[in-house]
Design a protein around this motif. Structure first.
Motif, PDB file in Angstrom:
ATOM      1  N   GLN A 136      -0.284   5.896   9.960  1.00 38.21           N
ATOM      2  CA  GLN A 136      -0.103   5.082   8.746  1.00 38.21           C
ATOM      3  C   GLN A 136      -1.295   5.245   7.812  1.00 38.21           C
ATOM      4  N   ALA A 137      -2.489   5.270   8.430  1.00 38.84           N
ATOM      5  CA  ALA A 137      -3.702   5.401   7.612  1.00 38.84           C
ATOM      6  C   ALA A 137      -3.708   6.734   6.884  1.00 38.84           C
ATOM      7  N   ALA A 138      -3.198   7.773   7.524  1.00 37.16           N
ATOM      8  CA  ALA A 138      -3.156   9.087   6.886  1.00 37.16           C
ATOM      9  C   ALA A 138      -2.091   9.132   5.795  1.00 37.16           C
ATOM     10  N   LYS A 139      -0.956   8.455   6.039  1.00 35.83           N
ATOM     11  CA  LYS A 139       0.097   8.394   5.019  1.00 35.83           C
ATOM     12  C   LYS A 139      -0.389   7.650   3.789  1.00 35.83           C
ATOM     13  N   LEU A 140      -1.153   6.608   4.059  1.00 32.33           N
ATOM     14  CA  LEU A 140      -1.632   5.739   2.994  1.00 32.33           C
ATOM     15  C   LEU A 140      -2.459   6.498   1.963  1.00 32.33           C
ATOM     16  N   ILE A 141      -3.236   7.485   2.419  1.00 32.23           N
ATOM     17  CA  ILE A 141      -4.021   8.248   1.456  1.00 32.23           C
ATOM     18  C   ILE A 141      -3.238   9.447   0.932  1.00 32.23           C
ATOM     19  N   GLY A 142      -1.930   9.478   1.233  1.00 35.26           N
ATOM     20  CA  GLY A 142      -1.085  10.490   0.637  1.00 35.26           C
ATOM     21  C   GLY A 142      -1.147  11.838   1.312  1.00 35.26           C
ATOM     22  N   ARG A 143      -1.493  11.864   2.576  1.00 35.43           N
ATOM     23  CA  ARG A 143      -1.443  13.131   3.313  1.00 35.43           C
ATOM     24  C   ARG A 143       0.000  13.574   3.416  1.00 35.43           C
ATOM     25  N   THR A 190       3.942  11.220  -3.134  1.00 36.53           N
ATOM     26  CA  THR A 190       2.568  11.741  -3.217  1.00 36.53           C
ATOM     27  C   THR A 190       2.377  12.509  -4.519  1.00 36.53           C
ATOM     28  N   PHE A 195      -6.193  -2.000   9.786  1.00 34.07           N
ATOM     29  CA  PHE A 195      -5.045  -2.308  10.631  1.00 34.07           C
ATOM     30  C   PHE A 195      -5.422  -3.247  11.767  1.00 34.07           C
ATOM     31  N   GLU A 243     -11.933  11.424   6.232  1.00 31.11           N
ATOM     32  CA  GLU A 243     -10.581  11.837   5.852  1.00 31.11           C
ATOM     33  C   GLU A 243     -10.142  11.370   4.450  1.00 31.11           C
ATOM     34  N   LEU A 296       3.411   2.219   1.820  1.00 31.56           N
ATOM     35  CA  LEU A 296       3.881   2.814   3.075  1.00 31.56           C
ATOM     36  C   LEU A 296       5.367   2.566   3.273  1.00 31.56           C
ATOM     37  N   ARG A 354      -3.930   5.924  -5.347  1.00 33.40           N
ATOM     38  CA  ARG A 354      -4.276   5.732  -3.933  1.00 33.40           C
ATOM     39  C   ARG A 354      -5.770   5.641  -3.679  1.00 33.40           C
ATOM     40  N   VAL A 394      -9.044  14.124   1.635  1.00 30.28           N
ATOM     41  CA  VAL A 394      -7.649  14.209   1.213  1.00 30.28           C
ATOM     42  C   VAL A 394      -7.490  13.775  -0.246  1.00 30.28           C
ATOM     43  N   LEU A 395      -8.230  12.752  -0.649  1.00 26.55           N
ATOM     44  CA  LEU A 395      -8.128  12.285  -2.033  1.00 26.55           C
ATOM     45  C   LEU A 395      -9.074  13.050  -2.947  1.00 26.55           C
ATOM     46  N   VAL A 421       0.825  -1.205   0.000  1.00 28.14           N
ATOM     47  CA  VAL A 421       0.000   0.000   0.000  1.00 28.14           C
ATOM     48  C   VAL A 421       0.861   1.258   0.000  1.00 28.14           C
ATOM     49  N   GLN A 444      -1.482   9.766  -6.299  1.00 22.41           N
ATOM     50  CA  GLN A 444      -2.719  10.142  -5.605  1.00 22.41           C
ATOM     51  C   GLN A 444      -3.950   9.562  -6.313  1.00 22.41           C
TER      52      GLN A 444
END
Lengths: 329, 335, 304
Positions: C198-205, B93, B108, B127, B74, B101, B131-132, B72, B98
């Motif tokens: 991690q969840a925030a990083k995952l969506i590209g924040r 990013t 988790f 969120e 990370l 994503r 964000v997307l 994913v 994006q």
């Protein structure tokens, strides 16, 4: 009848709060026969670990035993304090916890810890005790025990450490071993080994085990009898095989159905709706009634006691002669 | 059988990941030690087809969570590639990442650490949308949050509460709602129920299967629990010390395991049904991954190991519908 | 309203109510702040407006009518005929203003650097934290004196009194940012590995968004505790600097300046010029410090 090793009668554990006391364990009673392995199974918040802590006097304050009696080999122990309790824990009750590091002192070698424990129990020389300690480590399956005995706890792997803890718990030849989630922190392939060692060594020495776990699989492998706990009460108690194959309490049967099977095809798991009630919001009557699909009016009104049903004892109004008729469809 | 050709959504090839586990520079200088690396993932290949659930199972140190993180974006792979819908997965990013994503998400392990304790549930779920930049209108977002909460079995009024007001199972539902909010095709589930009680685990597993049927999701399901994996997965990959030792159909793997490690794992599962299933004693523990054994990393615990196993790393070979990496199986030393 | 009632029902408020020390300290500190804010209304005169002073009132004894004018001053007057009660109120204003501003400055600077150091890690982290380590080897007062000296050197003499207060704030703030940086960095190291990040990083924040929106709010608990304890220390640091003559100028005296002026009269018998400002400073610093200590214990679950 022989005296039970451990006898718990109507145990009530409370936590005082500013809104009044919260009852975490509410009227739990059971006996543990010599050499028997009793499983205590339940989900988080069921009070299984708390029962174990209450027996060995390790309740975290402000928790306290509000009423009830605990007897160890015919001697009442729930009122012991301070040194008497420590002696009891060291000599007559062995303990195995989830994290081996809570039982081992990181500053001393395994030898030092084992020898000390052995010598509190037997009046023998250090050399003699060391021999016994090596023998114990051999018994629990530590390879090259005579060499590794002088290692420190951190030099062992997780599984080996738990073996050491088992050796330590057995060092003073206790009548009872309380094992609280002894395998939860371990890998699957190591779990099976530890359970086997625990069972084998206790059986050989004639020690009874009170095995506290959330894992029904571990109970099935190990225990003779099992007590299923829910919301601080015993829902059902009986021989393991009977409980697993022929659960009577709706909670037990729900619990069994919710475990995915390795051998059976099942598209959907049985699910029990909702979650264990919080201590501050304990339902009236049977604590399980808000989640029970076979609930009827009596369940919401008064609390069922354990009713003997063949080999089991069940606390459920469905099995009460006077009310059962009303509940049948 | 005329099954349509499976269409791969995720293609993983030659995937490796090393971590620098060296002591600080000064300590190395004084103790004259070289840098140390831990190979958490070692040359892993697999595909995930559209609409299926692939499970990766393994014990601690098997690298399953590291693979999940790389999948994913990370974590950057040390080597190898991950293609998602034909596009290369990266950790940056950039505009194209994006866009990519929007198509994947993750659930988790810990329902406690995965929700920001200072955010309201509604904000948590919204969120990914904001964000997307999927939904921009505030009222629209609100509406979608309400729908998602109902979809995962909570109520729209819960959007105003904080995470600490919910139980573990309910929090995991919130995490699932967040994962769904950007309308992804692919969800990586990293031990989603290992922190939950069994009766709650059943609720979450059932919910995840219902959502898969309803929304046509593809799952990568990561777990250490074989019975959960068997319940959820179409295909299963078994990992040992960072390497994939076997992949097979779920049914085949359980009825006819090939690799000795898979067999051992199956033998380690307690027999709940009390059928008296015949099981072998499990031996040994997982070696330190910083210093793994040579050749086949499983050889010190393997009853079939010989000189070749100690020397030579086995490669994945096809057996029936699955693949496995074992010299003994290849040479026919195990039936 | 809803938030107020939740707060009043919370365990935190319950613990507060049950602790006499905390309630006492809070009441004293609150009274001090109110007194400082409403100083112009509570004071009998503006002691720093020469027009309102009467030299004849000099050295009035507390509570007794002045021998020349017959006016009575509760806490007496100094040599210039300034009412000590009023000078304390105005001095409290300066002391609290400098204290609050310095802590705010230290908090913003320290939290920002700590957040960046903790989240970015690597070289940035090393550089920021080494600077912090080096600064810690100098006593805070020395750092403040140094900054004060530099500021004095570069500002023209005519501006000195005007900028003195701001130099004081920066000097104290700069000597105090390190502990904020350390605490925020420590909390950031914990939070950045949690799964919600991690969840925030995952969506590209972007890192900035993650730091400000996700991590910062979760580090504020300990920051609040340190800020309260720092406030007491900052007030004392300000008083020390002013006492040494490098702080608040005599035209805008703080409690420290008042003590410096007052000590000159100690041996000639006019004890009140020193005693009352000193007692006020003691009460202020003690109450804020006790409040900070209590807050630290109340917010630390391990000490329950």
């Amino acid at each position: 009848m022989t005296t039970p090793v451990l006898s718990v009668k109507d145990l009530v554990v409370e936590f005082p709060t500013r809104h009044g006391p919260l009852t975490a364990i509410s009227g739990v009673s059971f006996d543990l026969a010599p050499g028997e392995i009793l499983g205590m199974v339940g989900e988080s918040g069921a009070g299984k670990s708390l029962t174990g802590s209450a027996i060995i006097g390790l309740l975290d304050p402000p928790g306290r035993i509000a009423s009830g009696e605990i007897w160890l080999q015919g001697e009442r122990i729930d009122q012991l304090r301070g040194d008497d309790m420590r002696v009891l824990r060291g000599r007559r009750v062995g303990m195995v916890f989830q994290d081996p590091l809570t039982s081992l002192n990181p500053l001393y070698t395994i030898a030092e810890q084992l020898i000390e424990t052995i010598r509190t129990h037997l009046e023998i020389s250090v050399n003699e005790a060391r021999k016994r300690a090596i023998g114990l480590l051999d018994d629990v399956g530590i390879p090259a025990a005579s060499r590794r005995i002088d290692d420190y706890p951190h030099q062992f792997s997780g599984g080996m450490r738990q073996r050491v803890v088992i050796a330590l718990a057995l060092a003073a030849e206790p009548a009872l071993v309380i094992a609280d989630e002894p395998t939860t922190a371990l890998d699957v392939s190591v779990q099976a080994q530890i359970i086997e060692v625990l069972k084998e060594q206790c059986t050989q020495r004639g020690a009874s085990i009170m095995l506290i776990t959330h894992d029904m699989g571990v109970i099935a492998e190990t225990a003779d009898r099992v007590a299923v706990m829910y919301a601080g009460r015993i829902a059902e108690i009986g021989p393991v095989k009977d409980i697993i194959q022929n659960a009577m309490h709706p909670y037990t049967s729900g619990l069994m159905g919710s475990i995915p099977s390795l051998t059976q095809e099942d598209d959907r798991l049985v699910q029990i709706p909702g979650a264990m009630p919080r201590l501050a919001a304990m339902p009236a009557g049977c604590a399980f009634h808000p989640r029970c699909e076979r609930v009827f009016d009596k369940c919401t009104a008064s609390r069922p006691q354990l009713i003997p049903m063949g080999t089991h004892e069940v606390s459920c109004w469905l099995y009460d002669d006077a009310t059962a008729v009303a509940a049948k469809p | 059988m005329n099954a349509p050709m499976p269409e791969p959504l995720v293609e993983v090839s030659d995937l490796c990941r090393e971590f620098d586990v060296s002591k600080p520079w000064l300590n190395r200088l004084i103790e004259r030690e070289p840098k140390q690396f831990l190979r958490a993932v070692d040359n892993v290949h697999f595909n995930i087809n559209k609409g299926e659930t692939l499970a990766l199972v393994g014990e601690s140190g098997s690298g399953k969570s590291t693979i999940a993180k790389m999948l994913v974006g990370l974590l950057e792979p040390s080597q190898g590639t991950i293609l998602f819908g034909g596009q290369r997965m990266r950790t940056d990013t950039s505009a194209e990442m994006q866009v990519l994503r929007k198509r994947f998400q993750m659930i988790f392990q810990s329902p406690y650490a995965s929700l920001n304790p200072r955010w309201r549930v509604g904000e948590v779920i919204a969120e990914p949308m904001t964000v997307l930049a999927i939904v921009k209108d505030r009222r629209e977002i609100q509406k979608r949050v309400d729908e998602l909460l109902v979809l995962v079995g909570l109520s729209a009024a819960d959007a105003r509460k904080f995470p600490h007001e919910f139980s573990g199972g309910q929090r995991q539902r919130i995490a699932i709602a967040r994962a769904l909010s950007a309308n992804p095709e692919f969800i990586v589930c990293d031990e989603p129920t290992s922190a939950l009680d069994v009766s709650v685990q059943a609720q979450i597993l059932n919910l995840m299967r219902d959502l898969q049927d309803e929304l046509g999701l593809t799952y990568l399901f990561i777990s250490h629990d074989l019975s959960v994996v068997r319940h959820m997965a179409n295909r299963i990959g078994v990992l040992y010390l960072g390497a994939l030792v076997e992949i097979a159909d779920s049914k085949t793997l359980f009825s006819n395991p090939v690799h000795p490690y898979t067999k051992m794992l199956l033998d380690a599962v307690p027999d709940l049904a009390m059928t008296g299933r015949e099981r072998k004693r499990v031996e040994g523990e997982i070696p330190n991954p910083i210093n793994p054994p040579t050749g086949c990393t499983f050889h010190p615990r393997c009853p079939f190991a010989n000189e070749r196993c100690k020397r030579e790393v086995p490669l994945l070979k096809a057996y029936g519908t699955g693949v496995a990496s074992c010299h003994a199986v290849e040479e026919g030393r195990i039936d | 309203m809803e938030q107020l009632s939740t707060f009043l029902a919370s365990d935190f408020f319950y613990k507060f109510r049950r602790s006499p020390v905390a309630v006492g300290a809070f009441v004293v500190a609150l009274l001090m702040v109110l007194a400082a804010v409403f100083a112009p209304l509570l004071a009998t005169q503006n002691p720093f407006d020469p027009g309102s002073l009467n030299l004849m009132n000099g050295f009035s004894i507390p509570g007794e009518p002045n021998q020349f004018t017959g006016e009575t001053f509760v806490l007496g007057t100094d040599d210039q005929g300034r009412d000590v009660y009023s000078t304390i109120l105005y001095g409290l204003r300066i002391s609290l203003f400098v204290g609050f501003s310095a802590v705010l400055f230290a908090m913003v600077l320290g939290a920002t650097l700590g957040l960046i150091a903790g989240y970015t890690g690597g070289r940035t982290d090393s550089i920021i934290m080494r600077i912090a380590d080096i600064q810690l080897t100098f006593p805070a007062i020395l750092v403040a004196l140094l900054i004060f000296g530099i500021a004095k050197g570069i500002t023209p003499p005519s501006y000195r009194d005007e900028v003195a207060i701001w130099v004081l704030i920066i000097a104290i703030g700069l000597s105090d940012w390190v502990q904020f940086a350390r605490v925020v960095r420590g909390a950031t190291l914990v939070e950045r590995n949690k799964e919600y990040v991690q969840a925030a990083k995952l969506i590209g924040r972007k890192p900035m968004g993650i730091m400000v929106k996700h991590i910062l709010p979760n580090t504020l608990g300990p920051v609040l505790v340190i800020a309260t304890i720092s406030l007491a220390l900052a007030i004392i640091a300000e008083a020390t600097l002013s006492f040494l003559g490098v702080g608040a100028p005599p035209t805008q005296p703080s409690l420290g300046t008042l003590i410096r002026v007052g000590q000159g009269f100690l041996f000639s018998g006019e004890y009140w010029i020193l005693l009352y400002p000193a007692a006020t400073l003691l009460a202020l610093a003690l109450s804020v410090n006790l409040l900070g200590d209590w807050l630290r214990d109340a917010l630390n679950p391990k000490l329950k």
